[in-house]
Design an enzyme around this catalytic site. Structure first.
Site, PDB file in Angstrom:
ATOM      1  N   ARG A   1     -12.922  -6.784   9.259  1.00 36.96           N
ATOM      2  CA  ARG A   1     -13.293  -5.603   8.483  1.00 36.96           C
ATOM      3  C   ARG A   1     -14.766  -5.587   8.090  1.00 36.96           C
ATOM      4  O   ARG A   1     -15.274  -4.567   7.625  1.00 36.96           O
ATOM      5  CB  ARG A   1     -12.450  -5.532   7.209  1.00 36.96           C
TER       6      ARG A   1
ATOM      7  N   HIS B   1      -1.105   4.496  -0.501  1.00 38.51           N
ATOM      8  CA  HIS B   1      -2.146   5.355   0.084  1.00 38.51           C
ATOM      9  C   HIS B   1      -1.836   6.852  -0.020  1.00 38.51           C
ATOM     10  O   HIS B   1      -1.882   7.587   0.965  1.00 38.51           O
ATOM     11  CB  HIS B   1      -2.396   4.972   1.541  1.00 38.51           C
TER      12      HIS B   1
ATOM     13  N   ASP C   1      -6.248   7.230  -1.643  1.00 40.98           N
ATOM     14  CA  ASP C   1      -7.043   7.436  -0.423  1.00 40.98           C
ATOM     15  C   ASP C   1      -6.159   7.677   0.786  1.00 40.98           C
ATOM     16  O   ASP C   1      -5.024   7.218   0.871  1.00 40.98           O
ATOM     17  CB  ASP C   1      -8.000   6.268  -0.132  1.00 40.98           C
ATOM     18  N   ARG C   2      -6.741   8.395   1.745  1.00 37.97           N
ATOM     19  CA  ARG C   2      -6.117   8.763   3.013  1.00 37.97           C
ATOM     20  C   ARG C   2      -5.003   9.793   2.825  1.00 37.97           C
ATOM     21  O   ARG C   2      -5.125  10.921   3.277  1.00 37.97           O
ATOM     22  CB  ARG C   2      -5.633   7.527   3.782  1.00 37.97           C
TER      23      ARG C   2
ATOM     24  N   ASP D   1       0.820  -1.209   0.000  1.00 44.47           N
ATOM     25  CA  ASP D   1       0.000   0.000   0.000  1.00 44.47           C
ATOM     26  C   ASP D   1       0.861   1.270   0.000  1.00 44.47           C
ATOM     27  O   ASP D   1       1.832   1.365   0.748  1.00 44.47           O
ATOM     28  CB  ASP D   1      -0.894   0.037   1.242  1.00 44.47           C
TER      29      ASP D   1
ATOM     30  N   ASN E   1      -8.595  -2.908  -2.367  1.00 45.15           N
ATOM     31  CA  ASN E   1      -9.975  -2.606  -1.986  1.00 45.15           C
ATOM     32  C   ASN E   1     -10.279  -1.115  -2.050  1.00 45.15           C
ATOM     33  O   ASN E   1     -11.441  -0.717  -2.166  1.00 45.15           O
ATOM     34  CB  ASN E   1     -10.273  -3.145  -0.582  1.00 45.15           C
ATOM     35  N   HIS E   2      -9.244  -0.268  -2.017  1.00 45.84           N
ATOM     36  CA  HIS E   2      -9.475   1.173  -2.109  1.00 45.84           C
ATOM     37  C   HIS E   2      -9.554   1.671  -3.545  1.00 45.84           C
ATOM     38  O   HIS E   2      -9.801   2.868  -3.746  1.00 45.84           O
ATOM     39  CB  HIS E   2      -8.398   1.941  -1.348  1.00 45.84           C
TER      40      HIS E   2
ATOM     41  N   ASP F   1      -4.133  -0.379  -3.382  1.00 50.05           N
ATOM     42  CA  ASP F   1      -4.315   0.741  -2.450  1.00 50.05           C
ATOM     43  C   ASP F   1      -3.289   1.836  -2.713  1.00 50.05           C
ATOM     44  O   ASP F   1      -2.531   2.253  -1.837  1.00 50.05           O
ATOM     45  CB  ASP F   1      -4.259   0.275  -0.993  1.00 50.05           C
TER      46      ASP F   1
ATOM     47  N   HIS G   1      -3.745  -8.288  -3.331  1.00 47.04           N
ATOM     48  CA  HIS G   1      -3.826  -7.264  -2.288  1.00 47.04           C
ATOM     49  C   HIS G   1      -4.309  -7.816  -0.958  1.00 47.04           C
ATOM     50  O   HIS G   1      -3.710  -7.572   0.092  1.00 47.04           O
ATOM     51  CB  HIS G   1      -4.741  -6.131  -2.737  1.00 47.04           C
TER      52      HIS G   1
ATOM     53  N   HIS H   1      -2.396  -4.753   2.367  1.00 46.57           N
ATOM     54  CA  HIS H   1      -3.709  -4.546   2.998  1.00 46.57           C
ATOM     55  C   HIS H   1      -3.686  -4.237   4.487  1.00 46.57           C
ATOM     56  O   HIS H   1      -4.670  -3.784   5.027  1.00 46.57           O
ATOM     57  CB  HIS H   1      -4.555  -5.805   2.730  1.00 46.57           C
TER      58      HIS H   1
END
Length: 424
Positions: A327, A171, A201-202, A169, A230-231, A198, A279, A354
């Protein structure tokens, strides 16, 4: 900790015991909202609002959630009524004029050049924006590449490469991405990379990250690889910032195009027929063969169950067997599940991402399941190291860890949905 599954389970159990326990509805709604399940969240927020009609917090959450439910319903209706023409087909690069005052990297006619990508990294590092014509050009070309790839991509590590690098990730932490390239070299035909989902995001430099990664995919389509996380999905992007960032830096149309591209990202890669890289993780049933992964219908938003869901969302656990996901999506799988999958498919190792790990990576399941996470000091607060894995033709993993590097004063989640603030 993103343990929304545990929150859902605990809240539901509490409500089974006492249907008047308002906090149970509140926490279950908050968890569903964080997972993008707004209709389910709205039902519980409505119960909270009825029980506490003068509670401004409850009213705000209900109103915000109700607004999103109506927006999604409207968007769905519009999509049904509109033609099936994709966003990509509606874009005409010839009509986009590059102003003479633009001083950034230029990609003119023909194939992308290495100089364009090195110039792009320097340009973005200085917090300057790539001209929209070249941004769209990267997006359209990368979409063409991904569309013809299977959902499971077979990768051979060339003998000329002394390493193949797998990153986890990112991110939106662009300056840490640049640090990876400083430590390990820029991608090239002799220095191939796989980024394992990923990307966005964030972190508030997600646009810079994804344009850089897609650019390298265009430059080296057979030596630079990207898996979906997943993002890379609408619900996550709306909640955790990528949609807002793209709209702020470019346009709604560009975010719609990113959504089309994310739908075409491969779900997994198989290195030398012996190392599966995906992922999330493994599956909610035994007997899955890698041949099943090749033909997964991935051109869609992630479902809530099935092989595609598991590849994007699942996590390993230390105890044998399977358990419900912490999750709320996917499954948790034990060392026996990993052993069965590897034995069935003649695989030596599963590499996944992840999850934040203190050292940037973790070796589990008797050495057959490795987690790699490449965003150090995640969200500027976790204090974790980042890591990447290098493999040579013998496929023995070597780990490089690193600390976070300074970045401009733009806080994480700057572009996140207002709903996220309501959840904190």
């Amino acid at each position: 900790m993103e343990s929304y599954g545990y929150a859902l389970s605990d809240a539901t159990t509490a409500l089974d015991i006492d249907r008047t326990y308002i906090k149970g509805y509140y926490r279950r709604a908050s968890a569903n909202m964080a997972l993008g399940k707004f209709k389910k969240a709205l039902t519980d927020f409505e119960a909270v609002k009825k029980a506490r009609p003068k509670d401004q917090d409850a009213v705000n959450k209900y109103n915000q959630c109700n607004k999103i439910v109506h927006q999604q319903a409207f968007a769905k209706a519009i999509a049904v009524e509109s033609s099936k023409k994709s966003v990509a087909e509606s874009i005409n690069l010839d009509t986009m004029v590059v102003e003479e005052t633009y001083e950034g990297p230029r990609w003119e006619e023909g194939e992308m050049a290495v100089e364009f990508m090195t110039g792009l990294l320097d340009w973005l590092k200085d917090e300057k924006k790539l001209h929209r014509k070249y941004a769209y050009k990267i997006l359209l070309r990368s979409k063409e590449i991904f569309e013809v790839q299977p959902s499971l991509v077979a990768v051979s590590i060339p003998d000329s490469s002394d390493r193949f690098t797998v990153c986890g990730d990112i991110h939106g932490q662009f300056y840490d991405l640049l640090n990876i390239f400083t430590l390990n070299g820029l991608p090239s035909q002799d220095n191939p990379y796989l980024f394992n989902g990923d990307f966005v995001d964030r972190g508030s430099f997600s646009v810079e990250v994804i344009l850089s990664l897609l650019g390298f995919k265009v430059l080296y389509p057979d030596h630079f690889f990207m898996s979906r996380g997943n993002h890379e999905s609408i619900n996550m992007n709306q909640m955790y910032g990528f949609e807002g960032e793209v709209r702020a830096k470019y346009s709604q149309q560009m975010w719609d195009l990113f959504t089309e591209i994310f739908n075409w990202l491969p779900l997994a890669h198989l290195l030398q027929s012996r190392v599966l890289v995906t992922h999330g993780g493994l599956f909610s049933r035994d007997g899955v063969k890698v041949s099943e992964l090749v033909d997964i219908d991935r051109n869609r938003q992630p479902p809530e169950e099935g092989l595609m869901c598991d590849l994007l969302w699942s996590d390993p656990q230390y105890i044998p067997g399977r358990g419900p996901s912490k999750r709320g999506v996917g499954v948790q799988f034990g060392p026996d599940v990993t052993e069965e999958f590897c034995s069935t498919n003649g695989i030596d190792l599963v590499i996944r991402s992840h999850e934040v790990k203190e050292e940037g990576y973790e070796v589990a399941h008797g050495g057959k399941c490795i987690t790699v996470f490449s965003a150090p000091n995640y969200c500027d607060q976790m204090g974790n190291k980042g890591a990447f894995i290098t493999l040579s033709t013998d496929l023995k993993p070597q780990f490089t860890t690193y600390e976070a590097v300074p970045h401009p004063k733009r806080k994480p989640m700057q572009y996140a949905s207002p709903l996220f603030g309501l959840l904190s």
